[in-house]
Scaffold this motif. Structure first.
Motif, PDB file in Angstrom:
ATOM      1  N   LEU A   1       0.816  -1.217   0.000  1.00 50.88           N
ATOM      2  CA  LEU A   1       0.000   0.000   0.000  1.00 50.88           C
ATOM      3  C   LEU A   1       0.849   1.266   0.000  1.00 50.88           C
ATOM      4  O   LEU A   1       0.309   2.377  -0.083  1.00 50.88           O
ATOM      5  N   GLY A   2       2.148   1.101   0.103  1.00 50.19           N
ATOM      6  CA  GLY A   2       3.050   2.245   0.111  1.00 50.19           C
ATOM      7  C   GLY A   2       3.013   3.042   1.402  1.00 50.19           C
ATOM      8  O   GLY A   2       3.277   4.250   1.402  1.00 50.19           O
ATOM      9  N   LEU A   3       2.688   2.384   2.515  1.00 50.91           N
ATOM     10  CA  LEU A   3       2.541   3.083   3.790  1.00 50.91           C
ATOM     11  C   LEU A   3       3.694   2.850   4.748  1.00 50.91           C
ATOM     12  O   LEU A   3       3.626   3.281   5.912  1.00 50.91           O
ATOM     13  N   LEU A   4       4.748   2.156   4.316  1.00 47.59           N
ATOM     14  CA  LEU A   4       5.908   1.996   5.175  1.00 47.59           C
ATOM     15  C   LEU A   4       6.544   3.355   5.451  1.00 47.59           C
ATOM     16  O   LEU A   4       6.549   4.246   4.599  1.00 47.59           O
ATOM     17  N   ASP A   5       7.075   3.508   6.638  1.00 46.51           N
ATOM     18  CA  ASP A   5       7.709   4.763   7.066  1.00 46.51           C
ATOM     19  C   ASP A   5       6.724   5.923   7.118  1.00 46.51           C
ATOM     20  O   ASP A   5       7.119   7.081   6.965  1.00 46.51           O
ATOM     21  N   THR A   6       5.450   5.616   7.298  1.00 50.00           N
ATOM     22  CA  THR A   6       4.440   6.659   7.494  1.00 50.00           C
ATOM     23  C   THR A   6       3.649   6.340   8.761  1.00 50.00           C
ATOM     24  O   THR A   6       3.592   5.183   9.209  1.00 50.00           O
ATOM     25  N   ALA A   7       3.025   7.365   9.317  1.00 49.81           N
ATOM     26  CA  ALA A   7       2.213   7.160  10.517  1.00 49.81           C
ATOM     27  C   ALA A   7       1.029   6.242  10.235  1.00 49.81           C
ATOM     28  O   ALA A   7       0.623   5.448  11.087  1.00 49.81           O
ATOM     29  N   TRP A   8       0.478   6.305   9.010  1.00 48.46           N
ATOM     30  CA  TRP A   8      -0.682   5.473   8.671  1.00 48.46           C
ATOM     31  C   TRP A   8      -0.333   3.996   8.656  1.00 48.46           C
ATOM     32  O   TRP A   8      -1.207   3.148   8.857  1.00 48.46           O
ATOM     33  N   GLY A   9       0.918   3.658   8.415  1.00 46.29           N
ATOM     34  CA  GLY A   9       1.338   2.269   8.448  1.00 46.29           C
ATOM     35  C   GLY A   9       1.243   1.663   9.834  1.00 46.29           C
ATOM     36  O   GLY A   9       1.189   0.438   9.977  1.00 46.29           O
ATOM     37  N   VAL A  10       1.219   2.502  10.857  1.00 44.50           N
ATOM     38  CA  VAL A  10       1.036   2.050  12.236  1.00 44.50           C
ATOM     39  C   VAL A  10      -0.412   2.245  12.684  1.00 44.50           C
ATOM     40  O   VAL A  10      -0.983   1.391  13.365  1.00 44.50           O
ATOM     41  N   ILE A  11      -1.018   3.360  12.280  1.00 43.21           N
ATOM     42  CA  ILE A  11      -2.370   3.692  12.733  1.00 43.21           C
ATOM     43  C   ILE A  11      -3.403   2.677  12.254  1.00 43.21           C
ATOM     44  O   ILE A  11      -4.196   2.148  13.050  1.00 43.21           O
ATOM     45  N   LEU A  12      -3.401   2.367  10.947  1.00 40.29           N
ATOM     46  CA  LEU A  12      -4.434   1.487  10.403  1.00 40.29           C
ATOM     47  C   LEU A  12      -4.396   0.078  10.998  1.00 40.29           C
ATOM     48  O   LEU A  12      -5.455  -0.467  11.348  1.00 40.29           O
ATOM     49  N   PRO A  13      -3.221  -0.573  11.140  1.00 37.38           N
ATOM     50  CA  PRO A  13      -3.220  -1.873  11.815  1.00 37.38           C
ATOM     51  C   PRO A  13      -3.675  -1.792  13.266  1.00 37.38           C
ATOM     52  O   PRO A  13      -4.366  -2.692  13.752  1.00 37.38           O
ATOM     53  N   GLN A  14      -3.312  -0.719  13.965  1.00 36.34           N
ATOM     54  CA  GLN A  14      -3.765  -0.582  15.347  1.00 36.34           C
ATOM     55  C   GLN A  14      -5.285  -0.453  15.414  1.00 36.34           C
ATOM     56  O   GLN A  14      -5.929  -1.032  16.303  1.00 36.34           O
ATOM     57  N   VAL A  15      -5.863   0.302  14.499  1.00 38.11           N
ATOM     58  CA  VAL A  15      -7.324   0.434  14.458  1.00 38.11           C
ATOM     59  C   VAL A  15      -7.965  -0.922  14.167  1.00 38.11           C
ATOM     60  O   VAL A  15      -8.952  -1.310  14.810  1.00 38.11           O
ATOM     61  N   ALA A  16      -7.411  -1.642  13.212  1.00 38.81           N
ATOM     62  CA  ALA A  16      -7.969  -2.949  12.845  1.00 38.81           C
ATOM     63  C   ALA A  16      -7.961  -3.909  14.025  1.00 38.81           C
ATOM     64  O   ALA A  16      -8.950  -4.623  14.268  1.00 38.81           O
ATOM     65  N   PHE A  17      -6.864  -3.928  14.769  1.00 41.33           N
ATOM     66  CA  PHE A  17      -6.773  -4.849  15.903  1.00 41.33           C
ATOM     67  C   PHE A  17      -7.557  -4.346  17.116  1.00 41.33           C
ATOM     68  O   PHE A  17      -7.847  -5.130  18.022  1.00 41.33           O
ATOM     69  N   GLY A  18      -7.917  -3.073  17.155  1.00 39.17           N
ATOM     70  CA  GLY A  18      -8.685  -2.550  18.274  1.00 39.17           C
ATOM     71  C   GLY A  18     -10.184  -2.578  18.059  1.00 39.17           C
ATOM     72  O   GLY A  18     -10.946  -2.327  19.001  1.00 39.17           O
ATOM     73  N   LEU A  19     -10.633  -2.886  16.847  1.00 31.68           N
ATOM     74  CA  LEU A  19     -12.066  -2.846  16.551  1.00 31.68           C
ATOM     75  C   LEU A  19     -12.856  -3.926  17.286  1.00 31.68           C
ATOM     76  O   LEU A  19     -13.972  -3.671  17.745  1.00 31.68           O
ATOM     77  N   ALA A  20     -12.295  -5.126  17.393  1.00 27.12           N
ATOM     78  CA  ALA A  20     -13.040  -6.210  18.043  1.00 27.12           C
ATOM     79  C   ALA A  20     -13.381  -5.841  19.486  1.00 27.12           C
ATOM     80  O   ALA A  20     -14.524  -6.010  19.942  1.00 27.12           O
ATOM     81  N   PHE A  21     -12.401  -5.335  20.200  1.00 24.14           N
ATOM     82  CA  PHE A  21     -12.603  -4.927  21.598  1.00 24.14           C
ATOM     83  C   PHE A  21     -13.644  -3.821  21.698  1.00 24.14           C
ATOM     84  O   PHE A  21     -14.568  -3.871  22.518  1.00 24.14           O
ATOM     85  N   SER A  22     -13.517  -2.808  20.850  1.00 21.20           N
ATOM     86  CA  SER A  22     -14.424  -1.662  20.928  1.00 21.20           C
ATOM     87  C   SER A  22     -15.847  -2.039  20.512  1.00 21.20           C
ATOM     88  O   SER A  22     -16.823  -1.602  21.137  1.00 21.20           O
ATOM     89  N   ILE A  23     -15.991  -2.841  19.466  1.00 24.14           N
ATOM     90  CA  ILE A  23     -17.326  -3.247  19.015  1.00 24.14           C
ATOM     91  C   ILE A  23     -18.046  -4.043  20.095  1.00 24.14           C
ATOM     92  O   ILE A  23     -19.253  -3.864  20.323  1.00 24.14           O
ATOM     93  N   MET A  24     -17.337  -4.924  20.777  1.00 19.08           N
ATOM     94  CA  MET A  24     -17.950  -5.737  21.822  1.00 19.08           C
ATOM     95  C   MET A  24     -18.538  -4.864  22.928  1.00 19.08           C
ATOM     96  O   MET A  24     -19.686  -5.043  23.344  1.00 19.08           O
ATOM     97  N   PHE A  25     -17.768  -3.882  23.394  1.00 17.94           N
ATOM     98  CA  PHE A  25     -18.255  -3.020  24.473  1.00 17.94           C
ATOM     99  C   PHE A  25     -19.337  -2.062  23.980  1.00 17.94           C
ATOM    100  O   PHE A  25     -20.341  -1.838  24.678  1.00 17.94           O
ATOM    101  N   PHE A  26     -19.145  -1.482  22.809  1.00 13.04           N
ATOM    102  CA  PHE A  26     -20.146  -0.554  22.281  1.00 13.04           C
ATOM    103  C   PHE A  26     -21.486  -1.253  22.073  1.00 13.04           C
ATOM    104  O   PHE A  26     -22.541  -0.699  22.399  1.00 13.04           O
TER     105      PHE A  26
END
Length: 276
Positions: free
Chosen positions: A132-157
């Motif tokens: 995706l061309g996101l290496l060495d960018t903040a989005w390369g860290v942000i998007l995977p963190q969001v993806a892995f945090g969705l299960a936890f957040s969806i369950m509580f919400f």
């Protein structure tokens, strides 16, 4: 009866004080270590400094690179929190307020993310981010963190949203209120406790994340504070006092954020507790 109650209260206080001491002692030792010389740190790692050396903290706080690390971590953590709250709450609202074919299966599939460690997916994740061309960018860290945090957040919400009065939603629908308008006008404003609770957990997890930045970021100016600590540790390999001062200064924002939202956490966890 009063004697039994007194002993029970005393036992509870002792347990709470013990747990508090175990949690706070390493933090206090880290902060105090930044004021000591290396010699004093070896002799008395947990004691109060005999002479307070403020120059170590002054050197850290006066470093331009330190603020770059801190700014990168803050940007990544805040964007991760915003996207996780937005996407997680919208998905959970759909699961809580609508019924569609396969909704139970899809919800269960999403919850499998709770049992899937990041380390197990690090290679395909790296390849995907690279493509995706996101290496060495903040989005390369942000998007995977969001993806892995969705299960936890969806369950509580979802659990929190299902406990909201159905009459409120029915009345809004009668007045012609759409799902989207109801979500942003009524649901989110009433969900402050659970929003704050999830925001705290996501922020602290993102702030302290080491593995994803290590894999995705190579440019020193793009390092988060966790990588900056490693870089700083390499520069001052034998000077543990400066390293402890660096770690103490970078942990402060996460602690302040946690304390600021503390009053919402209990209410949020209670409202989002998992029920049958």
């Amino acid at each position: 009866m009063n004697r039994m109650f007194t002993w029970a209260e005393a036992g509870r206080i002792i347990v709470l004080l013990t747990v508090t001491f175990v949690i706070l002692m390493p933090i206090a030792a880290t902060v105090l270590g930044g004021f000591k010389t290396n010699g004093e740190l070896r002799v008395s790692p947990f004691g109060i400094p005999e002479t307070w050396h403020f120059e170590f903290y002054g050197e850290i706080l006066g470093s331009k690179q330190f603020w770059i690390y801190l700014g990168n971590s803050f940007l990544i953590s805040v964007l991760t929190v915003v996207l996780t709250l937005l996407l997680g709450s919208m998905c959970a609202f759909a699961f809580a307020q609508t019924q569609f074919f396969g909704s139970r299966f899809l919800f269960g599939y999403l919850l499998l993310g709770l049992m899937f460690p990041v380390a197990a997916a690090i290679m395909p994740l790296f390849l995907t981010v690279r493509d995706l061309g996101l290496l060495d960018t903040a989005w390369g860290v942000i998007l995977p963190q969001v993806a892995f945090g969705l299960a936890f957040s969806i369950m509580f919400f979802r659990t929190f949203f299902k406990e909201m009065p159905a009459e409120l939603f029915d009345a809004a629908r009668v007045d012609g209120c759409s799902y989207i308008r109801f979500f942003f006008t009524f649901t989110l404003p009433l969900s402050t406790p659970i929003l704050a609770t999830i925001a705290v957990f996501v922020f602290v997890q993102s702030w302290n994340n080491y593995l994803l930045p290590l894999i995705m970021l190579n440019d020193r100016d793009g390092y988060t504070w966790t990588l900056g600590a490693m870089d700083f540790r390499g520069e001052y390999a034998a000077e543990w006092n400066r390293t402890l001062a660096f770690v103490s200064a970078t942990l402060a924002p996460a602690i302040v954020f946690f304390l600021a939202a503390q009053k919402y956490i209990v209410a949020g966890l209670t409202g989002g507790a998992v029920k049958g």
